[in-house]
Design an enzyme around this catalytic site. Structure first.
Site, PDB file in Angstrom:
ATOM      1  N   LYS A 228      35.368  84.535 -94.491  1.00  0.00           N
ATOM      2  CA  LYS A 228      36.582  85.184 -94.529  1.00  0.00           C
ATOM      3  C   LYS A 228      36.377  86.500 -94.689  1.00  0.00           C
ATOM      4  CE  LYS A 228      41.433  83.682 -94.920  1.00  0.00           C
ATOM      5  NZ  LYS A 228      41.475  83.288 -93.494  1.00  0.00           N
ATOM      6  N   GLU A 264      37.978  79.068 -82.234  1.00  0.00           N
ATOM      7  CA  GLU A 264      39.346  78.940 -82.837  1.00  0.00           C
ATOM      8  C   GLU A 264      40.189  79.886 -82.261  1.00  0.00           C
ATOM      9  OE1 GLU A 264      38.990  80.573 -87.018  1.00  0.00           O
ATOM     10  OE2 GLU A 264      36.962  80.232 -86.635  1.00  0.00           O
TER      11      GLU A 264
END
Length: 344
Positions: A228, A264
């Site tokens: 992230k 995604e």
């Protein structure tokens, strides 16, 4: 596809909510506010806020948590401070070389007033994985969870009533030490702030509409798509903005090598359902290992579904019984339509 997706997606979300109130994998943030002294005494005060109009946007709350780390001494004892701006050197590693990570998790209020955190230990472990990738020190799991609990309790009055939303917590780990040459920063800061949020997508609980991106890619093999990193998100804004201008909810990205496999959405993982089989692309370095994704896989298997983490061809979308997305912000979102090569 939309009606079936709504049914299964809501079933999975209801089960996640149930487990957050009964399961041992979730932390309860219901310890006494008095343990944090005067800083948290506003927790019982009412907030003049229209919870029925709560969306997913920034609302200024009361306090944030901060903790420093130097390469020589490790992390210092953290503290709660008033929410506000932070001071950064123009030579800070995060500003010059993008050395930074963030996490996202939610706190929910039960009918009895207790506050529940959704698997914060998993966010802590993911931050540690990302920190290793970006050559950064990271708080321990215990330090991370304690910081999140303190942040939530100090902002307790901002936790929405049951059924009205959640308190979103945003932990950050950034290189704040100054440097000129390309190298890891000499000092780091861990921060956590929080704000109340409602539904992420403007559709609310209605199915969302996705556009498959044909030219740009979110991640590539050997990069940082699996952690992230703050550098992963600005590059998707151009494609996302263009899709929203056309009326779509978000963008679905394909792999950068073959341009045939699903990866995604800009802000969430994706699943497809065919009969009793639920499939989702594997997290092999280009896809973020979502906490909600992991939880949905566990819950679906408990419900008797067969779940496979495997490469999913874009052509499989046409034959799927349903499609849904998962993520901390979106929770579980049904997909109503997907546009690809001019067809919807």
């Amino acid at each position: 596809m939309a009606e079936k997706s709504i049914c299964s997606a809501r079933m999975l979300w209801a089960s996640l909510k149930y487990r957050s109130t009964t399961g041992s994998i979730h932390y309860r943030a219901s310890s006494s506010l008095r343990s944090y002294g005067a800083v948290a005494t506003r927790g019982d005060e009412d907030v003049d806020f229209d919870w029925d109009r709560l969306g997913f946007g920034l609302t200024r709350t009361d306090f944030m948590y901060t903790m420093k780390c130097s390469n020589e001494e490790g992390f210092s004892k953290g503290e709660l401070v008033q929410y506000g701006n932070i001071e950064l050197s123009p030579s800070a590693g995060v500003l010059n070389y993008g050395q930074g990570l963030f996490e996202g998790l939610k706190a929910y209020q039960k009918d009895d007033g207790h506050i529940l955190l959704f698997r914060p230990d998993q966010n802590a472990l993911r931050m540690r994985m990302g920190a290793e990738r970006l050559c950064m020190p990271s708080p321990s799991v215990e330090q991370f969870v304690d910081a999140v609990k303190q942040t939530v309790l100090a902002n307790r009055r901002w936790v929405p009533p049951p059924g009205k939303g959640a308190l979103y917590v945003r932990p950050l780990l950034i290189g704040t030490g100054g440097l000129l040459g390309l190298a890891p920063a000499p000092e780091y800061t861990f921060l956590a702030f929080a704000c109340p949020v409602g539904n992420y997508f403007r559709e609310g609980l209605s199915p969302i509409n996705l556009l498959i991106e044909e030219t740009s890619h979110r991640a590539f093999p050997g990069g940082t798509g699996g952690v992230k990193s703050i550098t992963n998100y600005a590059p998707v804004l151009k494609a996302q903005s263009a899709a929203k201008a056309k009326g779509y909810s978000d963008v679905l990205y394909l792999d950068s090598v073959n341009r045939r496999y699903l990866e995604e959405v800009s802000s969430c993982n994706i699943f497809i359902v065919k009969d009793n089989l639920i499939s989702t692309p594997p997290t092999q370095g280009t896809i973020l290992p979502g906490i909600t994704r992991k939880s949905v896989i566990e819950v679906a298997r408990d419900f008797g579904y067969q779940v496979k983490e495997r490469p999913v061809l874009v052509d499989e979308l046409m034959d799927a019984d349903e499609v849904f997305c998962t993520g901390t912000a979106v929770v579980v979102a049904s997909v109503g339509s997907i546009a690809h090569l001019g067809k919807r």
